[in-house]
Design a protein around this motif. Structure first.
Motif, PDB file in Angstrom:
ATOM      1  N   GLY A   1       0.833  -1.179  -0.573  1.00 59.28           N
ATOM      2  CA  GLY A   1      -0.323  -0.064  -0.085  1.00 59.28           C
ATOM      3  C   GLY A   1       0.609   1.190  -0.294  1.00 59.28           C
ATOM      4  O   GLY A   1       0.290   2.607  -0.531  1.00 59.28           O
ATOM      5  N   THR A   2       2.047   1.164   0.936  1.00 62.78           N
ATOM      6  CA  THR A   2       3.041   2.332   0.869  1.00 62.78           C
ATOM      7  C   THR A   2       3.506   2.677  -0.302  1.00 62.78           C
ATOM      8  O   THR A   2       3.459   3.952  -0.806  1.00 62.78           O
ATOM      9  N   GLY A   3       3.952   1.825  -1.246  1.00 65.95           N
ATOM     10  CA  GLY A   3       4.437   1.773  -2.208  1.00 65.95           C
ATOM     11  C   GLY A   3       3.761   2.120  -3.283  1.00 65.95           C
ATOM     12  O   GLY A   3       4.170   3.261  -4.493  1.00 65.95           O
ATOM     13  N   PHE A   4       2.220   1.595  -4.261  1.00 67.29           N
ATOM     14  CA  PHE A   4       1.014   2.664  -4.328  1.00 67.29           C
ATOM     15  C   PHE A   4       1.220   4.145  -4.668  1.00 67.29           C
ATOM     16  O   PHE A   4       1.160   4.506  -4.889  1.00 67.29           O
ATOM     17  N   VAL A   5       0.812   4.640  -3.508  1.00 73.72           N
ATOM     18  CA  VAL A   5       0.532   5.791  -3.074  1.00 73.72           C
ATOM     19  C   VAL A   5       1.859   6.496  -3.167  1.00 73.72           C
ATOM     20  O   VAL A   5       1.983   7.395  -3.500  1.00 73.72           O
ATOM     21  N   ASN A   6       3.119   6.109  -2.489  1.00 68.80           N
ATOM     22  CA  ASN A   6       4.606   6.853  -3.394  1.00 68.80           C
ATOM     23  C   ASN A   6       4.267   7.070  -4.559  1.00 68.80           C
ATOM     24  O   ASN A   6       4.689   7.917  -4.816  1.00 68.80           O
ATOM     25  N   LEU A   7       3.910   6.130  -5.669  1.00 67.00           N
ATOM     26  CA  LEU A   7       4.620   6.412  -6.800  1.00 67.00           C
ATOM     27  C   LEU A   7       2.933   7.724  -7.513  1.00 67.00           C
ATOM     28  O   LEU A   7       3.554   8.146  -8.508  1.00 67.00           O
ATOM     29  N   ILE A   8       1.769   7.586  -6.443  1.00 64.92           N
ATOM     30  CA  ILE A   8       0.772   8.199  -7.501  1.00 64.92           C
ATOM     31  C   ILE A   8       1.676   9.485  -6.592  1.00 64.92           C
ATOM     32  O   ILE A   8       1.617  10.474  -7.356  1.00 64.92           O
ATOM     33  N   LYS A   9       2.078   9.708  -5.329  1.00 67.10           N
ATOM     34  CA  LYS A   9       3.043  10.915  -5.491  1.00 67.10           C
ATOM     35  C   LYS A   9       4.071  11.761  -5.823  1.00 67.10           C
ATOM     36  O   LYS A   9       4.281  12.856  -6.056  1.00 67.10           O
ATOM     37  N   MET A  10       4.340  10.566  -6.651  1.00 69.41           N
ATOM     38  CA  MET A  10       5.060  10.719  -7.147  1.00 69.41           C
ATOM     39  C   MET A  10       5.311  12.091  -8.531  1.00 69.41           C
ATOM     40  O   MET A  10       5.704  12.252  -9.143  1.00 69.41           O
ATOM     41  N   MET A  11       3.606  11.481  -9.341  1.00 67.60           N
ATOM     42  CA  MET A  11       3.117  12.464  -9.831  1.00 67.60           C
ATOM     43  C   MET A  11       3.409  13.516  -9.651  1.00 67.60           C
ATOM     44  O   MET A  11       2.197  14.258 -11.087  1.00 67.60           O
ATOM     45  N   ILE A  12       2.292  14.005  -8.440  1.00 69.24           N
ATOM     46  CA  ILE A  12       1.789  15.300  -8.099  1.00 69.24           C
ATOM     47  C   ILE A  12       2.542  16.356  -8.412  1.00 69.24           C
ATOM     48  O   ILE A  12       1.834  17.216  -9.042  1.00 69.24           O
ATOM     49  N   SER A  13       3.380  16.041  -8.184  1.00 69.87           N
ATOM     50  CA  SER A  13       4.469  17.330  -8.452  1.00 69.87           C
ATOM     51  C   SER A  13       4.328  17.883 -10.008  1.00 69.87           C
ATOM     52  O   SER A  13       3.699  18.624 -10.291  1.00 69.87           O
ATOM     53  N   PRO A  14       4.895  17.090 -10.780  1.00 69.02           N
ATOM     54  CA  PRO A  14       4.415  17.418 -12.004  1.00 69.02           C
ATOM     55  C   PRO A  14       3.619  17.957 -12.756  1.00 69.02           C
ATOM     56  O   PRO A  14       2.722  18.463 -13.874  1.00 69.02           O
ATOM     57  N   ILE A  15       2.344  17.027 -12.654  1.00 71.45           N
ATOM     58  CA  ILE A  15       0.860  16.816 -12.641  1.00 71.45           C
ATOM     59  C   ILE A  15       0.430  18.652 -12.399  1.00 71.45           C
ATOM     60  O   ILE A  15      -0.835  19.184 -13.591  1.00 71.45           O
TER      61      ILE A  15
END
Length: 438
Positions: free
Chosen positions: A28-42
């Motif tokens: 679960g932590t890894g998936f949320v971190n993957l999403i967070k990785m995309m937030i700044s560029p989006i």
């Protein structure tokens, strides 16, 4: 459907084999971190395109001013609802904090986000690109605002750069659509870990505060947000919530509203809200429009005061919660930030109550789901309202979307058709939309 089945399987595993379930938390932590990785560029691409495609800077200022004013008003409404329900239920009566939990409150207070001057200075990144590498939402907002206004001032010279940012946005969303295939795995790990660690027995004694909090969030969303949306936008809240059903499921599974932020941006544009409004309101709302967090801070404070047998007078409640409302604005995107703000506020106003924060730790994960869902619903409603007030909402298109005539392409969040559509007059007599610059 895959996320639903994965969440049910995770809950079953957590009940039957809690030891093994807890070990799945990294999924679960890894998936949320993957999403967070995309937030700044989006956020960067969306905000730059939103500002850069507007001809006049005053229009951007009007959208931002309306959004911030609305956020403050709704925060007061959320605090009022939380205070009302909390004072009626008295959820902490009959419970007592143990010595084993006392240190947890002080630890959370130490991790509280910065305030005042430090908070303002923290918005400024070390370099122009460090906001992306460090994942700081407010720093990304600042950089995107500067770049957007700079491109706006450049006029036709800046249009090639805007087209480049538009292509970059498509690339980022394509990457996001690939990550979303891992959502069932993330949901399975997150639900299994929390059920396995908390257990059923541990939740029984704390059911009152949890159910009271869920009820309060439901009242706020259905009554307050539903009424505001009906009066000012003429829209049925249930239609909007059904349109965003997949995003709500994702939030419940991951306990993070950030996991649905990119899809909210895409869906609001697809619904008919102008790109400048979406680009400014959604990212700003994720930092400043925290209705669920306001309700959480209210009820948790009253809960702890009751547990410690030191109830707060009405004046103390108001002053404490106003402080927390300001402090929470710097907590966006910080894991466990709600509890950290709670502990920080109690430490500054009533240090004798900080020990009680330890009781919240065990159920914070479950309360964070309702908190995230409420925050998300509040930002979706805010985007429609700001679009309506600024004449940047195509109500006719929204009706067609709700009716299923213009379905959102779930395979990718990129709305290619909307990106190249020519200017169309807004339904209901509103002003024509400017074409999106992509």
């Amino acid at each position: 459907m895959a996320v639903i089945l994965a969440a049910l399987a995770g809950a079953a595993l957590g009940l039957t084999a809690p030891g093994a379930a807890v070990e799945l938390k990294p999924l679960g932590t890894g998936f949320v971190n993957l999403i967070k990785m995309m937030i700044s560029p989006i956020i960067f691409c969306t905000l730059v395109l939103g500002i850069g495609s507007v001809r006049k800077a005053a229009k951007v200022g009007r959208v931002g001013g309306l959004a911030l004013g609305y956020f403050v008003v709704m925060s007061f409404f959320a605090l009022a609802v939380g205070l009302l329900v909390g004072n009626i239920l008295h959820p902490g009566g009959g419970l007592h904090v143990t010595d084993a939990l006392k240190d947890a409150g002080h630890a959370q207070a130490a991790d509280a986000p910065t305030e005042g001057v430090d908070f303002v200075l923290g918005i400024i990144p070390a370099t122009l690109v460090s906001a992306f590498t460090e994942g700081k939402v407010l720093q990304t907002l600042l950089v995107a605002l500067l770049v957007g206004f700079a491109l706006q001032a450049m006029g036709p010279v800046g249009e090639p750069v805007l087209r480049g940012v538009g292509h970059l946005q498509k690339l980022v969303f394509r990457v996001l659509s690939m990550i979303m295939w891992a959502a069932p795995v993330g949901a399975f790990g997150a639900i299994a870990a929390v059920v396995g660690s908390a257990g059923v027995d541990a939740l029984k004694a704390l059911a009152t505060i949890m159910l009271g909090f869920y009820l309060t969030c439901l009242i706020f969303v259905v009554v307050i947000l539903g009424l505001v949306l009906r009066v000012f936008a003429g829209m049925n809240l249930l239609h909007l919530l059904r349109y965003l059903a997949r995003e709500f499921l994702l939030i419940v599974s991951t306990s993070s509203s950030e996991s649905a932020l990119p899809r909210l941006i895409a869906k609001m544009e697809h619904l008919g809200v102008g790109r400048p409004v979406v680009g400014i309101t959604v990212p700003t709302g994720y930092s400043f429009n925290l209705d669920g967090t306001m309700i959480y801070l209210t009820m948790a404070s009253l809960f702890i005061a009751d547990v410690m047998e030191q109830p707060l007078a009405l004046g103390q409640q108001v002053s404490l919660l106003l402080f927390m409302m300001v402090a929470s604005k710097g907590a966006a995107g910080v894991s466990g930030s709600g509890m950290a703000v709670l502990a920080s506020g109690l430490q500054s106003h009533r240090p004798d109550l900080v020990d009680g924060v330890g009781l919240i730790v065990g159920i914070d994960r479950f309360m964070s789901e309702a908190r995230a869902v409420t925050n998300f619903a509040g930002n979706a409603v805010a985007t429609v309202l700001i679009g309506t007030w600024t004449g940047e909402f195509d109500r006719g298109r929204a009706q067609r979307v709700f009716a299923g005539e213009l379905p959102f392409d779930e395979s990718t969040p990129v709305d290619d058709d909307a990106a190249v559509a020519p200017a169309q007059p807004a339904a209901g007599g509103g002003p024509a939309k400017e074409p999106a610059v992509v």
